[in-house]
Design a protein around this motif. Structure first.
Motif, PDB file in Angstrom:
ATOM      1  N   VAL A 124     -81.586 -23.219  73.270  1.00  0.00           N
ATOM      2  CA  VAL A 124     -82.633 -23.288  74.132  1.00  0.00           C
ATOM      3  C   VAL A 124     -83.876 -23.774  73.369  1.00  0.00           C
ATOM      4  CG1 VAL A 124     -84.098 -21.546  75.478  1.00  0.00           C
ATOM      5  CG2 VAL A 124     -81.600 -21.115  75.306  1.00  0.00           C
ATOM      6  N   ALA A 125     -84.700 -24.607  74.072  1.00  0.00           N
ATOM      7  CA  ALA A 125     -86.007 -25.246  73.484  1.00  0.00           C
ATOM      8  C   ALA A 125     -87.126 -24.684  74.101  1.00  0.00           C
ATOM      9  CB  ALA A 125     -85.669 -26.741  73.729  1.00  0.00           C
ATOM     10  N   ASP A 126     -86.918 -23.959  75.121  1.00  0.00           N
ATOM     11  CA  ASP A 126     -88.386 -23.543  76.132  1.00  0.00           C
ATOM     12  C   ASP A 126     -88.807 -22.049  75.963  1.00  0.00           C
ATOM     13  OD1 ASP A 126     -86.264 -22.718  77.817  1.00  0.00           O
ATOM     14  OD2 ASP A 126     -87.121 -23.410  79.586  1.00  0.00           O
ATOM     15  N   GLY A 127     -87.860 -21.308  75.067  1.00  0.00           N
ATOM     16  CA  GLY A 127     -88.152 -19.767  75.138  1.00  0.00           C
ATOM     17  C   GLY A 127     -87.964 -19.226  76.585  1.00  0.00           C
ATOM     18  N   LEU A 128     -87.121 -19.982  77.504  1.00  0.00           N
ATOM     19  CA  LEU A 128     -86.775 -19.169  78.704  1.00  0.00           C
ATOM     20  C   LEU A 128     -88.465 -18.829  79.434  1.00  0.00           C
ATOM     21  CD1 LEU A 128     -83.690 -16.913  77.848  1.00  0.00           C
ATOM     22  CD2 LEU A 128     -83.843 -19.462  78.551  1.00  0.00           C
ATOM     23  N   ALA A 129     -89.240 -19.721  79.197  1.00  0.00           N
ATOM     24  CA  ALA A 129     -90.838 -19.439  79.444  1.00  0.00           C
ATOM     25  C   ALA A 129     -90.739 -19.314  81.136  1.00  0.00           C
ATOM     26  CB  ALA A 129     -91.511 -20.407  79.169  1.00  0.00           C
ATOM     27  N   ASP A 130     -89.656 -19.860  81.952  1.00  0.00           N
ATOM     28  CA  ASP A 130     -89.881 -19.782  83.242  1.00  0.00           C
ATOM     29  C   ASP A 130     -89.138 -18.758  83.814  1.00  0.00           C
ATOM     30  OD1 ASP A 130     -91.574 -21.914  83.424  1.00  0.00           O
ATOM     31  OD2 ASP A 130     -90.051 -23.389  83.341  1.00  0.00           O
ATOM     32  N   TRP A 131     -88.271 -17.763  83.116  1.00  0.00           N
ATOM     33  CA  TRP A 131     -87.513 -16.753  83.733  1.00  0.00           C
ATOM     34  C   TRP A 131     -88.386 -15.435  83.278  1.00  0.00           C
ATOM     35  CZ3 TRP A 131     -83.585 -13.938  80.623  1.00  0.00           C
ATOM     36  CH2 TRP A 131     -82.681 -13.118  81.329  1.00  0.00           C
ATOM     37  N   ASP A 132     -88.308 -14.532  84.303  1.00  0.00           N
ATOM     38  CA  ASP A 132     -88.933 -13.337  84.473  1.00  0.00           C
ATOM     39  C   ASP A 132     -87.790 -12.272  83.855  1.00  0.00           C
ATOM     40  OD1 ASP A 132     -87.180 -12.880  86.504  1.00  0.00           O
ATOM     41  OD2 ASP A 132     -88.733 -12.723  88.060  1.00  0.00           O
ATOM     42  N   GLY A 133     -86.908 -12.535  83.756  1.00  0.00           N
ATOM     43  CA  GLY A 133     -85.859 -11.574  83.111  1.00  0.00           C
ATOM     44  C   GLY A 133     -85.207 -10.477  84.084  1.00  0.00           C
ATOM     45  N   ARG A 134     -85.569 -10.877  85.429  1.00  0.00           N
ATOM     46  CA  ARG A 134     -85.177  -9.928  86.381  1.00  0.00           C
ATOM     47  C   ARG A 134     -83.939 -10.509  87.400  1.00  0.00           C
ATOM     48  NH1 ARG A 134     -88.876  -5.836  86.569  1.00  0.00           N
ATOM     49  NH2 ARG A 134     -90.819  -6.146  85.374  1.00  0.00           N
ATOM     50  N   SER A 135     -83.299 -11.568  87.054  1.00  0.00           N
ATOM     51  CA  SER A 135     -82.347 -12.006  87.709  1.00  0.00           C
ATOM     52  C   SER A 135     -81.282 -12.912  86.946  1.00  0.00           C
ATOM     53  CB  SER A 135     -82.849 -13.201  88.883  1.00  0.00           C
ATOM     54  OG  SER A 135     -83.445 -14.286  88.202  1.00  0.00           O
ATOM     55  N   GLU A 136     -80.028 -12.833  87.413  1.00  0.00           N
ATOM     56  CA  GLU A 136     -78.922 -13.379  86.858  1.00  0.00           C
ATOM     57  C   GLU A 136     -79.120 -14.943  86.404  1.00  0.00           C
ATOM     58  OE1 GLU A 136     -75.629 -12.639  89.039  1.00  0.00           O
ATOM     59  OE2 GLU A 136     -75.608 -10.535  89.055  1.00  0.00           O
ATOM     60  N   GLN A 137     -79.994 -15.454  87.438  1.00  0.00           N
ATOM     61  CA  GLN A 137     -79.962 -16.936  87.345  1.00  0.00           C
ATOM     62  C   GLN A 137     -81.182 -17.291  86.311  1.00  0.00           C
ATOM     63  OE1 GLN A 137     -79.552 -19.737  90.315  1.00  0.00           O
ATOM     64  NE2 GLN A 137     -77.441 -19.008  90.896  1.00  0.00           N
ATOM     65  N   VAL A 138     -81.011 -18.193  85.318  1.00  0.00           N
ATOM     66  CA  VAL A 138     -82.039 -18.332  84.187  1.00  0.00           C
ATOM     67  C   VAL A 138     -82.444 -19.777  84.088  1.00  0.00           C
ATOM     68  CG1 VAL A 138     -82.620 -17.662  81.701  1.00  0.00           C
ATOM     69  CG2 VAL A 138     -80.793 -16.191  83.001  1.00  0.00           C
ATOM     70  N   PRO A 139     -83.666 -20.060  84.702  1.00  0.00           N
ATOM     71  CA  PRO A 139     -84.168 -21.391  84.322  1.00  0.00           C
ATOM     72  C   PRO A 139     -84.230 -21.696  82.949  1.00  0.00           C
ATOM     73  CG  PRO A 139     -85.556 -20.351  86.008  1.00  0.00           C
ATOM     74  CD  PRO A 139     -84.553 -19.269  85.453  1.00  0.00           C
ATOM     75  N   CYS A 140     -83.939 -23.002  82.459  1.00  0.00           N
ATOM     76  CA  CYS A 140     -83.495 -23.128  81.037  1.00  0.00           C
ATOM     77  C   CYS A 140     -83.772 -24.452  80.673  1.00  0.00           C
ATOM     78  CB  CYS A 140     -82.374 -22.614  80.756  1.00  0.00           C
ATOM     79  SG  CYS A 140     -81.879 -22.714  78.802  1.00  0.00           S
TER      80      CYS A 140
END
Length: 346
Positions: A124-140
């Motif tokens: 992972v290169a973006d630190g999962l910055a666009d994911w709020d950690g509250r759903s199964e789908q993870v922008p990455c």
């Protein structure tokens, strides 16, 4: 990279000699071997059991969930939840294809991987910055590596990629359910535990198409009961806690007039094995399609109940499973509505 293995042995860092799924750590470097493919990752889909465990562990704190997922990927070189042993899958765009790759992919193809993240080298290169950690789908943003014996499907043009990802994540469940129902030489009844979920709704549709004479979807809440009843995917909708064996068997029996010939377990919590066995008729089949399933609990529970049932563990792969699941989505408006509502809620 030379000396590559079609099953990815060359990517295993430790312990040496095991397959990538069983490894503690994989080599996720972006350089590919002659039979490998590198994918630029756009979105991960964590499997339901893994996401539930992480969310429960952190009390719904999305930031804490994100931090732990990042740490798992960083230390293991893959998304492999150490508690549930499960991962998920991803979508992305093919960046580079080795000259000896047998997968039939080309740079620019948008694909969904049909193999688990537990065996897929991932960085992972973006630190999962666009994911709020509250759903199964993870922008990455990052990259993943496919081996010679990996499986991937080119995403269809007529479906939203997030919708395709949600369907392909569970495409093995309806394919196996349909196969099992069709193998009986008589009409059978089918109970789907967790019938309002992704794999559950597809499995209900598959059972009906395969010729099931009667189906019941079992759900844990009134809201899910209303949702599944409105969808019309099951002949009956029953309310029961799948972790309560007696209550679950009673609910299935009341809905079907007796135990089910085929029981499909699609819930993402542990402790449902005994209820599934108890809900199944003698000579029947139980399909465990949940990463929360305990083999020991299922086997010993069936033995203790003197239950003559065949128990199958869905391995996520049946030939043609991706195309079959997408066709179900297109051909069953009720299934599509359930999936789209779930995505909107997330």
């Amino acid at each position: 990279m030379v000396g590559t293995s079609p099953v990815g042995l060359h990517r295993v860092i430790e312990p040496v000699g095991v397959l990538p799924q069983a490894a503690q750590r994989l080599d996720s470097r972006p350089e590919i071997g002659p039979d490998e493919v590198r994918v630029r990752v756009e979105r991960l889909n964590l499997d339901a059991a893994s996401f539930r465990q992480l969310a429960d562990k952190h009390g719904g704190d999305g930031a804490a969930v994100r931090t732990e997922v990042l740490e798992i990927i960083r230390t293991r070189g893959k998304m492999h939840n150490p508690v549930t042993g499960s991962g998920g899958m991803l979508i992305g765009t093919v960046e580079e294809v080795g000259p000896d790759s047998p997968l039939g992919l080309k740079p620019g193809d948008r694909v969904a991987t049909l193999v688990s993240l537990t065996l897929t080298p991932l960085a992972v290169a973006d630190g999962l910055a666009d994911w709020d950690g509250r759903s199964e789908q993870v922008p990455c943003a990052g990259h993943a590596i496919l081996f010679g014996r990996s499986i991937a499907a080119v995403l269809p043009d007529d479906l939203d990629p997030q919708l395709s990802l949600a369907v392909l994540d569970v495409c093995g469940a309806p394919a196996l359910t349909g196969r099992v129902v069709r193998r009986y030489d008589r009409p059978v009844t089918v109970a789907v535990i967790g019938g309002a979920g992704k794999s559950g709704s597809l499995s209900l549709a598959a059972a009906r198409r395969a010729g099931a004479v009667r189906t019941v979807g079992v759900v844990p809440t009134d809201a899910e009961r209303e949702r599944l009843a409105a969808a019309g995917l099951a002949d009956e909708v029953a309310l029961a806690d799948a972790r309560d064996p007696v209550a679950l068997a009673a609910a299935v029996g009341a809905a079907l007039g007796g135990p089910a010939d085929v029981t499909v377990v699609c819930v993402d919590v542990p402790g449902c094995e005994h209820g599934a066995v108890l809900s199944t008729a003698e000579g029947g089949t139980v399909i465990f399609f949940s990463m929360a399933t305990s083999f020991a609990a299922a086997a010993l529970g069936a033995e203790g109940l003197a239950a003559d049932v065949t128990m199958l563990i869905g391995n996520g792969y049946v030939p043609g499973h991706a195309a079959y699941a997408l066709e179900l989505l297109r051909g069953e408006p009720a299934v599509r509505r359930l999936f789209e509502a779930r995505l909107a809620a997330d």
